[in-house]
Design a protein around this motif. Sequence first.
Motif, short mmCIF file in Angstrom:
data_model
loop_
_atom_site.label_atom_id
_atom_site.label_comp_id
_atom_site.label_asym_id
_atom_site.label_seq_id
_atom_site.Cartn_x
_atom_site.Cartn_y
_atom_site.Cartn_z
N UNK A 94 5.11 -9.71 8.79
CA UNK A 94 4.07 -10.72 8.54
C UNK A 94 3.60 -10.76 7.09
N UNK A 95 3.57 -9.60 6.42
CA UNK A 95 3.14 -9.58 5.02
C UNK A 95 4.12 -10.38 4.15
N UNK A 96 5.43 -10.19 4.39
CA UNK A 96 6.43 -10.94 3.64
C UNK A 96 6.27 -12.43 3.92
N UNK A 97 6.04 -12.78 5.18
CA UNK A 97 5.85 -14.18 5.55
C UNK A 97 4.69 -14.78 4.77
N UNK A 98 3.60 -14.01 4.67
CA UNK A 98 2.42 -14.50 3.95
C UNK A 98 2.72 -14.66 2.46
N UNK A 99 3.41 -13.68 1.88
CA UNK A 99 3.74 -13.78 0.44
C UNK A 99 4.61 -15.02 0.19
N UNK A 100 5.60 -15.22 1.06
CA UNK A 100 6.52 -16.34 0.85
C UNK A 100 5.83 -17.68 1.07
N UNK A 101 4.81 -17.70 1.91
CA UNK A 101 4.12 -18.98 2.16
C UNK A 101 3.39 -19.47 0.92
N UNK A 109 0.81 -1.23 0.00
CA UNK A 109 0.00 0.00 0.00
C UNK A 109 0.85 1.28 0.00
N UNK A 110 1.81 1.35 -0.90
CA UNK A 110 2.58 2.57 -1.07
C UNK A 110 3.74 2.75 -0.13
N UNK A 111 3.99 1.76 0.76
CA UNK A 111 5.10 1.86 1.72
C UNK A 111 6.04 0.68 1.54
N UNK A 112 7.31 0.87 1.89
CA UNK A 112 8.21 -0.28 1.99
C UNK A 112 8.10 -0.82 3.41
N UNK A 113 7.77 -2.10 3.53
CA UNK A 113 7.57 -2.68 4.86
C UNK A 113 8.77 -3.54 5.29
N UNK A 114 9.60 -3.94 4.32
CA UNK A 114 10.77 -4.74 4.68
C UNK A 114 11.78 -4.63 3.54
N UNK A 115 13.06 -4.58 3.90
CA UNK A 115 14.11 -4.58 2.88
C UNK A 115 15.33 -5.27 3.49
N UNK A 116 15.89 -6.22 2.72
CA UNK A 116 16.98 -7.03 3.28
C UNK A 116 17.72 -7.73 2.16
N UNK A 117 18.90 -8.28 2.51
CA UNK A 117 19.60 -9.14 1.57
C UNK A 117 18.68 -10.31 1.22
N UNK A 118 18.82 -10.81 0.02
CA UNK A 118 17.92 -11.86 -0.45
C UNK A 118 17.85 -13.05 0.51
N UNK A 119 19.02 -13.54 0.93
CA UNK A 119 19.04 -14.74 1.75
C UNK A 119 18.30 -14.48 3.08
N UNK A 120 18.60 -13.34 3.70
CA UNK A 120 17.94 -12.99 4.97
C UNK A 120 16.43 -12.95 4.79
N UNK A 121 16.03 -12.29 3.70
CA UNK A 121 14.59 -12.08 3.52
C UNK A 121 13.86 -13.39 3.26
N UNK A 122 14.45 -14.24 2.44
CA UNK A 122 13.75 -15.48 2.09
C UNK A 122 13.84 -16.52 3.21
N UNK A 123 14.95 -16.50 3.96
CA UNK A 123 15.10 -17.53 5.01
C UNK A 123 14.54 -17.06 6.35
N UNK A 124 14.59 -15.75 6.61
CA UNK A 124 14.07 -15.25 7.88
C UNK A 124 13.25 -13.98 7.66
N UNK A 125 12.10 -14.09 6.97
CA UNK A 125 11.29 -12.89 6.76
C UNK A 125 10.81 -12.35 8.10
N UNK A 126 10.75 -11.04 8.25
CA UNK A 126 10.37 -10.46 9.53
C UNK A 126 9.00 -9.80 9.50
#
Length: 344
Positions: free
Chosen positions: A253-260, A234-251
């Motif tokens: 909840x929206x990222x967690x849901x997308x990855x699931x 919704x127009x905001x950045x909610x998380x930004x990280x190195x690829x490995x960090x983001x995919x292995x340890x998303x922080x």
Amino acid sequence: MSESPEPLLSLTDVRKHFPITKGLIKRQVGAVKAVDGISFDVRRGETLGLVGESGCGKTTTGRLITRLIEPTDGRIMFEGRDITHMSQGDLRPLRRDMQMIFQDPYSSLNPRHTVGAIVGAPFRIQGVRTEHGTKKAVQEILELVGLNPEHYNRYPHEFSGGQRQRIGIARTLALKPKLIIADEPVSALDVSIQAQVVNLLEDLQNELDLTYVVIAHDLSVVRHISDRVAVMYLGKIVEIADRKDLYESPMHPYTTALLSAVPIPDVRRRAGRERIRLLGDVPSPINPPPACRFHTRCWKAQEVCRTVEPPLAELATGHRVACHFPENAPAGAVQDTSGTEVPA
Ligand code: SF4
């Protein structure tokens, strides 16, 4: 990747609000807050993936970076120069350094122009003369992207979808840009040829020292190609990280849901995973929810999420997340960068 300390591109609190008008005098009665205060850097030689559901503002962000649309607020720096309000005349030479690959290889190529005319257009527009003539330069680029240089006089309809996307990529490469914004570069292609185009983009990056911002809703594509990933909601950045960090340890909840929802080829890992289905639709960007914009769909939401906007806080690892109750966060790891107290 280059270790130059100065980022190639830097966005600070950038906004794009599209006015909603009414009546003959076009009185403004509201605004679509497509991008609402985003900040991030893109380092030289890296690929930043920008992901999120349709309507989250990622395509608008790409168009703001290339100044195809005017920002409402904020600052955009490219190679240390402030381009936020640069006139189109002053931007013209910079357009050589900043190019865009569009999603649809069918509509982004003029069907009445030959491949030679399409790929050679940037030379004409920018008034660039090449050592051995434009035709020779275009044929070299066609070869670089895996097309037959003998097809110089053919028309787009004579090529397959993957080949047309290669023509689009060839056009962006004509003037040897430094930054390429690729907006859903493979989503209109058959799965069987998506990998070919992704591999081509990677090869070209290594060969020509390109920097990419890859905009996509498909997290598998972004995982393959990105060094870092930014997640928009919704127009905001909610998380930004190195690829490995983001995919292995998303922080977030929206990222967690997308990855699931991302398909996993490994049957054993897939068996232990639960898909998170988000409640409801994405709220309207005309009137987004207050405080944390994700609170209307978040299974972890508490009262503070409805009243205090979580800042994009940064961990020692550089992982940044905008959430009062992040997932996978070591105790005390999230430090607030805005002065707002983050609940434990
Ligand atoms: Fe969910 Fe609250 Fe985090 Fe927002 S701040 S994502 S509502 S837990």
